[in-house]
Design a protein around this motif. Structure first.
Motif, PDB file in Angstrom:
ATOM      1  N   ALA A   1      42.158  38.020  16.261  1.00  0.00           N
ATOM      2  CA  ALA A   1      41.135  38.546  16.881  1.00  0.00           C
ATOM      3  C   ALA A   1      40.647  37.824  18.177  1.00  0.00           C
ATOM      4  CB  ALA A   1      39.674  38.690  16.032  1.00  0.00           C
ATOM      5  N   ARG A   2      40.752  36.666  17.979  1.00  0.00           N
ATOM      6  CA  ARG A   2      40.521  35.606  19.229  1.00  0.00           C
ATOM      7  C   ARG A   2      41.371  35.727  20.254  1.00  0.00           C
ATOM      8  NH1 ARG A   2      41.469  28.961  19.040  1.00  0.00           N
ATOM      9  NH2 ARG A   2      42.118  28.751  21.114  1.00  0.00           N
ATOM     10  N   TYR A   3      42.701  35.767  19.833  1.00  0.00           N
ATOM     11  CA  TYR A   3      43.894  35.932  20.942  1.00  0.00           C
ATOM     12  C   TYR A   3      43.779  37.327  21.617  1.00  0.00           C
ATOM     13  CZ  TYR A   3      45.720  31.436  19.627  1.00  0.00           C
ATOM     14  OH  TYR A   3      46.172  30.049  19.376  1.00  0.00           O
ATOM     15  N   LEU A   4      43.357  38.327  20.579  1.00  0.00           N
ATOM     16  CA  LEU A   4      43.224  39.508  21.435  1.00  0.00           C
ATOM     17  C   LEU A   4      42.040  39.491  22.655  1.00  0.00           C
ATOM     18  CD1 LEU A   4      43.788  41.925  18.483  1.00  0.00           C
ATOM     19  CD2 LEU A   4      45.330  41.780  20.395  1.00  0.00           C
ATOM     20  N   ARG A   5      41.143  38.828  21.930  1.00  0.00           N
ATOM     21  CA  ARG A   5      39.776  38.828  23.018  1.00  0.00           C
ATOM     22  C   ARG A   5      40.185  38.024  24.169  1.00  0.00           C
ATOM     23  NH1 ARG A   5      36.137  34.351  20.426  1.00  0.00           N
ATOM     24  NH2 ARG A   5      37.639  33.385  21.778  1.00  0.00           N
ATOM     25  N   ASP A   6      40.896  36.913  23.990  1.00  0.00           N
ATOM     26  CA  ASP A   6      41.141  35.729  25.272  1.00  0.00           C
ATOM     27  C   ASP A   6      42.171  36.751  25.900  1.00  0.00           C
ATOM     28  OD1 ASP A   6      39.462  34.298  23.758  1.00  0.00           O
ATOM     29  OD2 ASP A   6      41.054  32.888  23.202  1.00  0.00           O
ATOM     30  N   MET A   7      43.156  37.414  25.577  1.00  0.00           N
ATOM     31  CA  MET A   7      44.086  38.057  26.437  1.00  0.00           C
ATOM     32  C   MET A   7      43.461  39.120  27.265  1.00  0.00           C
ATOM     33  SD  MET A   7      47.539  38.824  24.467  1.00  0.00           S
ATOM     34  CE  MET A   7      46.910  39.471  22.803  1.00  0.00           C
ATOM     35  N   LEU A   8      42.427  39.968  26.565  1.00  0.00           N
ATOM     36  CA  LEU A   8      41.839  41.015  27.233  1.00  0.00           C
ATOM     37  C   LEU A   8      40.808  40.395  28.206  1.00  0.00           C
ATOM     38  CD1 LEU A   8      41.215  44.068  27.988  1.00  0.00           C
ATOM     39  CD2 LEU A   8      39.301  43.578  26.107  1.00  0.00           C
ATOM     40  N   GLN A   9      40.215  39.352  27.938  1.00  0.00           N
ATOM     41  CA  GLN A   9      39.238  38.536  29.023  1.00  0.00           C
ATOM     42  C   GLN A   9      40.116  37.941  30.001  1.00  0.00           C
ATOM     43  OE1 GLN A   9      35.678  38.676  28.676  1.00  0.00           O
ATOM     44  NE2 GLN A   9      36.087  37.974  30.801  1.00  0.00           N
ATOM     45  N   SER A  10      41.219  37.270  29.891  1.00  0.00           N
ATOM     46  CA  SER A  10      41.941  36.921  30.983  1.00  0.00           C
ATOM     47  C   SER A  10      42.141  37.781  32.022  1.00  0.00           C
ATOM     48  CB  SER A  10      43.151  35.982  30.472  1.00  0.00           C
ATOM     49  OG  SER A  10      44.137  36.960  29.802  1.00  0.00           O
ATOM     50  N   VAL A  11      42.769  39.075  31.579  1.00  0.00           N
ATOM     51  CA  VAL A  11      42.923  40.119  32.306  1.00  0.00           C
ATOM     52  C   VAL A  11      41.894  40.482  33.157  1.00  0.00           C
ATOM     53  CG1 VAL A  11      43.812  42.483  32.591  1.00  0.00           C
ATOM     54  CG2 VAL A  11      45.123  40.921  31.090  1.00  0.00           C
ATOM     55  N   ARG A  12      40.683  40.567  32.489  1.00  0.00           N
ATOM     56  CA  ARG A  12      39.495  40.865  33.199  1.00  0.00           C
ATOM     57  C   ARG A  12      39.235  39.955  34.252  1.00  0.00           C
ATOM     58  NH1 ARG A  12      40.828  45.402  32.129  1.00  0.00           N
ATOM     59  NH2 ARG A  12      40.001  46.796  30.451  1.00  0.00           N
ATOM     60  N   ASN A  13      39.294  38.543  33.803  1.00  0.00           N
ATOM     61  CA  ASN A  13      38.895  37.665  34.858  1.00  0.00           C
ATOM     62  C   ASN A  13      39.841  37.640  35.930  1.00  0.00           C
ATOM     63  OD1 ASN A  13      37.117  36.633  32.795  1.00  0.00           O
ATOM     64  ND2 ASN A  13      38.271  35.144  32.029  1.00  0.00           N
ATOM     65  N   LEU A  14      40.833  38.150  36.093  1.00  0.00           N
ATOM     66  CA  LEU A  14      41.537  38.566  37.208  1.00  0.00           C
ATOM     67  C   LEU A  14      41.321  39.740  37.946  1.00  0.00           C
ATOM     68  CD1 LEU A  14      45.194  37.305  35.723  1.00  0.00           C
ATOM     69  CD2 LEU A  14      43.766  35.921  37.205  1.00  0.00           C
ATOM     70  N   GLN A  15      40.414  40.220  37.631  1.00  0.00           N
ATOM     71  CA  GLN A  15      39.945  41.432  38.413  1.00  0.00           C
ATOM     72  C   GLN A  15      40.679  42.765  38.219  1.00  0.00           C
ATOM     73  OE1 GLN A  15      36.529  41.227  39.789  1.00  0.00           O
ATOM     74  NE2 GLN A  15      36.964  39.112  38.605  1.00  0.00           N
ATOM     75  N   TYR A  16      41.479  42.765  36.880  1.00  0.00           N
ATOM     76  CA  TYR A  16      42.286  43.958  36.460  1.00  0.00           C
ATOM     77  C   TYR A  16      41.386  44.610  35.891  1.00  0.00           C
ATOM     78  CZ  TYR A  16      46.080  41.512  38.478  1.00  0.00           C
ATOM     79  OH  TYR A  16      47.067  40.988  39.287  1.00  0.00           O
ATOM     80  N   THR A  17      41.233  46.140  36.008  1.00  0.00           N
ATOM     81  CA  THR A  17      40.170  46.939  35.397  1.00  0.00           C
ATOM     82  C   THR A  17      41.133  48.057  34.562  1.00  0.00           C
ATOM     83  OG1 THR A  17      39.741  48.484  37.126  1.00  0.00           O
ATOM     84  CG2 THR A  17      38.395  46.475  37.110  1.00  0.00           C
ATOM     85  N   MET A  18      42.384  47.976  34.447  1.00  0.00           N
ATOM     86  CA  MET A  18      43.104  49.010  33.787  1.00  0.00           C
ATOM     87  C   MET A  18      42.628  49.222  32.192  1.00  0.00           C
ATOM     88  SD  MET A  18      44.540  46.082  33.184  1.00  0.00           S
ATOM     89  CE  MET A  18      46.012  45.630  34.561  1.00  0.00           C
TER      90      MET A  18
END
Length: 237
Positions: free
Chosen positions: A131-148
């Protein structure tokens, strides 16, 4: 519709073994075709959510794909649930044993004890870390301003003799993934519901873990339906 799939061997194994990522009968390509688009796959043998995290944060090719991605698919978590008699760093380190005869000897011994110890061991990756790595992956993508939009999977099931048919870590992993998805508002494809009968009936790969062509078609079409429900506006559908 351009998909970026972070997966494991379930994404590139057919009924008789591994295949190139662009094979048209693999589920992610069936999914992309149903959506009128294309799919890019980043996956590896035995990949857990941690491996996908390392790929997302360390592979420049994935970085180049993100700006052109319409839907991000987290198709990892199934291998996390497999019982492992050895810690990951030791299990993965077997490939580095030298000389060659010693590596083959050690690997053969491990393959001998794995099914005998599997019913008594923990999952390859603790559910909280999945769960942590799934959370971190999504958050890292969002931190780069990708909103897909992003979608995920409920970990798959198996009937593999190499693991003595043991899957004691599955229920906890499912709960952890569902908890992450609910908090992150990420829709999940329920792989056990889609693929369970196919796997348990023996219709898939003889290894009891990977899928046959019917299984890939089931998953591809189901994932396309899920993505259509969350990623397409009414006018686009």
């Amino acid at each position: 519709m351009r998909l970026l799939v972070l997966g494991d061997s379930l994404s590139f194994f057919g009924p008789s073994g591994p295949l190139p990522a662009d094979h048209p009968q693999l589920w992610h390509n069936i999914c992309a075709e149903a959506l009128g688009g294309s799919a890019e796959l980043a996956a590896g043998f035995g990949w857990t959510a941690r491996d996908a995290w390392w790929a997302l944060t360390g592979d420049p090719r994935i970085w180049s794909l993100l700006p052109r991605t319409d839907v991000l698919v987290f198709a990892v978590g199934s291998m996390d649930t497999l019982p492992s008699p050895l810690p990951t760093y030791l299990r993965e380190g077997l490939r580095y044993v030298r000389p060659d005869w010693l590596r083959r000897w050690v690997r053969a011994r491990y393959q001998f004890v794995q099914p005998r110890l599997a019913p008594y061991t923990r999952a390859s990756l603790p559910p909280a870390l999945t769960a942590r790595y799934l959370r971190d992956m999504l958050q890292s993508v969002r931190n780069l301003q990708y909103t897909m939009p992003a979608v995920g999977i409920v970990p798959s099931v198996h009937r593999a003799a190499t693991y003595a048919y043991a899957h004691q870590g599955h229920a906890a992993a499912v709960a952890a993934v569902r908890g992450w998805a609910a908090g992150a508002d990420v829709p999940l494809l329920n792989l056990p519901a889609v693929i369970g009968e196919h796997v348990r009936s023996g219709a898939g790969n003889p290894d009891g873990m990977h899928w046959g062509w019917e299984g890939h078609e089931l998953v591809g079409k189901a994932m396309a339906a899920l993505i259509s429900s969350v990623a397409l506006s009414p006018s686009e559908e």
